[in-house]
Design an enzyme around this catalytic site. Structure first.
Site: not given
Lengths: 350, 350
Positions: B35, B128, B137, B285
């Site tokens: 990505d 990240e 998540e 993504h």
């Protein structure tokens, strides 16, 4: 997600529920109807068999939205029993009514193993029972059960034959994916080449990969592995399908996988009509089953790739298939590997 | 596969294991490194912050393959602690060594909540942590935990800000999918139009769909929903993110969904560097989060679409987000709906 963990958590009843639930979503039915090769071959085969169907009684095993049952009415069937275990049966009822075929088609919600038919026997059994690699999710057992219980002597099976084929391939997508990690340094100044080995382990594992194989990747003519005569094959034979293969490579390449696909055939006066999932033919939603070898081998023109295949249901779930491969490439030592389709990988999730 | 059934079977420990296992496969790491928007923005941001990084101590939360840690070494970091709970940490160790950065980077296998650092505090935290719809998540909680425990006063967060945006959209792919069932009659002589209603129920459900939204589908300028200052935001605030929006439509269209996306920003001397997942920008993504409305509405130029959003962790799993929407389109009655990301839908499965 870890397949092992999932497998451990799912007992047999839950697996069965998941199986039938997965066909209650619209996506799989959209994919199947939109698969023109599939739907149109069935339609053509059914209409072409109208001499055997006209005025007769048909059983459709796993009828889904009822589309094959309606093709049978188009071919002149007197009565069609559309047996479907999933809740999609409710949609089939509506569609049948919308097409004013409710006098000819009776949708029966249940499994063929548990329902009863209001007739002694049927003249024709039609079913689209094929899963990935032909036998995944093995609805074939239900078709054979229905055949042995209800098909009249001399009755017709549609389709009437299934065949499995194999070819060695060079999967270029995987080669690109493994090579990707060597390209990172040029882009970002970080050498990530150690990831290639890890990627190989993750990608070229024991899973049966369901991929579209392009014809350029195929390294030989197909070798036929096995043939199932659907009028006579037994559940015991389906539970253990063995075949041998021998392929001669077209030219110089690296074999990194074997590719398996199937055809089913419908009887015809002159020649059978074939529904093919070959990489040499237009694509279908079944794609092809790819088995990655642990030891890729370079081949040249006429190098022989020979071996044996054994397909059988997994111990964890009778609906899941395993494929054991023994394969010798040229003079190299024989390699063997056992593959299975990842848990939860049903047609509904594609 | 039925999400309900799966949910019922998974207790909290299994969920955590699945979460960490899912990042041990190569696919997600390949997707993240490939990505370019993601990886290159992080690299540029880190190199641009080299005045703050040079000679300093950095903590990388959820380091994965260690790529951000290595960017920090490229920016002159004295020491980087790369904390990673998944087995991918083993690959990070190899890659760090391959790049001869093992004197600068220490890979620590574990969660930030359980590991210890051999220093009092760190000067920079890089991570990240963003999931689908920003908070899915919710690794952000781990980043905030690390910030509160280890970041020195005046230390730097990379990124330092996150923002959420929303626009009404007309999802053409869904319109095509619903319309598909009306096209079957022309192809096969069977009227399958009753399936459209069923398809609508299946597709436009309560799932947060992670789709690539094309710019043509977006019906207004974005409205900013919320902003999180990563230096000061608390876990309590992250557990309940609320925002209002007001959009004016570009022109005549049918609103059938709302689209949510995020940006994160890195501080800069002149202006911040922004990593955007907007449908108006090159794809990432993360794609976009699409929320389908139960009652699509026609709009005209300047029709107002106004409402409120509430994002919060699901009761079943703290890592899964729910989004509650209240939305009024033009003069139509307000509609409300609660969405969640299907169980098992982690970045690793894309």
């Amino acid at each position: 997600m870890s397949h092992l963990l999932k497998k451990r958590k799912l007992d047999k009843n839950v697996q069965e529920n998941l199986y039938f639930d997965s066909y209650s979503d619209v996506t799989i039915h959209e994919e199947m109807i939109a698969d023109h090769v599939r739907t149109n071959t069935y339609r053509t085969a059914i209409l072409r068999s109208s001499d055997s169907i006209r005025g007769r009684v048909v059983l459709d095993v796993g009828a889904g939205t009822g589309v094959l049952s309606m093709f049978c009415v188009q071919a002149g069937a007197k009565k069609v029993y559309a047996v479907e275990a999933c809740s999609i049966a409710e949609q089939a009822v509506k569609i049948v009514k919308q097409n004013q075929m409710d006098d000819r088609i009776e949708v029966i919600r249940g499994t063929v193993e548990t329902i009863d038919l209001p007739v002694e026997g049927v003249d024709v059994i039609v079913s689209e029972w094929m899963g990935y690699a032909l036998l995944h999710e093995s609805m074939l057992n239900s078709v054979l059960y229905a055949r042995d219980k209800w098909l009249k002597p001399g009755g017709l099976m549609l389709p009437s034959k299934a065949e499995l084929y194999i070819s060695p391939i060079n999967d270029l997508v995987v080669e690109d994916r493994l090579n990707f990690w060597c390209t990172v340094k040029d882009q970002y100044g970080i050498d990530m080449s150690p990831m290639s080995e890890f990627a190989k382990k993750c990608i070229m594992n024991n899973d049966i990969a369901i991929n579209l194989v392009t014809v350029e990747d195929v390294l030989s003519h197909p070798s036929r592995l096995a043939e199932l005569d659907l009028h006579t094959v037994t559940p015991e034979q389906v539970a253990s399908v063995r075949g041998t293969f021998s392929c001669e490579c077209f030219g110089s390449a690296a074999v990194n996988a074997l590719c398996i696909w199937f055809t089913v055939s419908f009887p015809g006066d002159d020649k059978p009509l074939v529904l093919s999932t070959s990489p040499f033919k237009p694509e279908t939603h079944w794609k092809q089953a790819v088995l990655y070898l642990d030891s890729p081998r370079d081949v040249m023109q006429d190098t022989k790739v020979v071996g044996e295949i054994h397909m059988y249901p997994s111990e964890e779930s009778a609906r899941h298939i395993c494929i054991h491969v023994e394969c010798a490439i040229g003079e190299h030592k024989k390699q063997s590997k056992t593959f299975s389709i990842p848990d939860g990988y049903s047609e509904a999730q594609q």
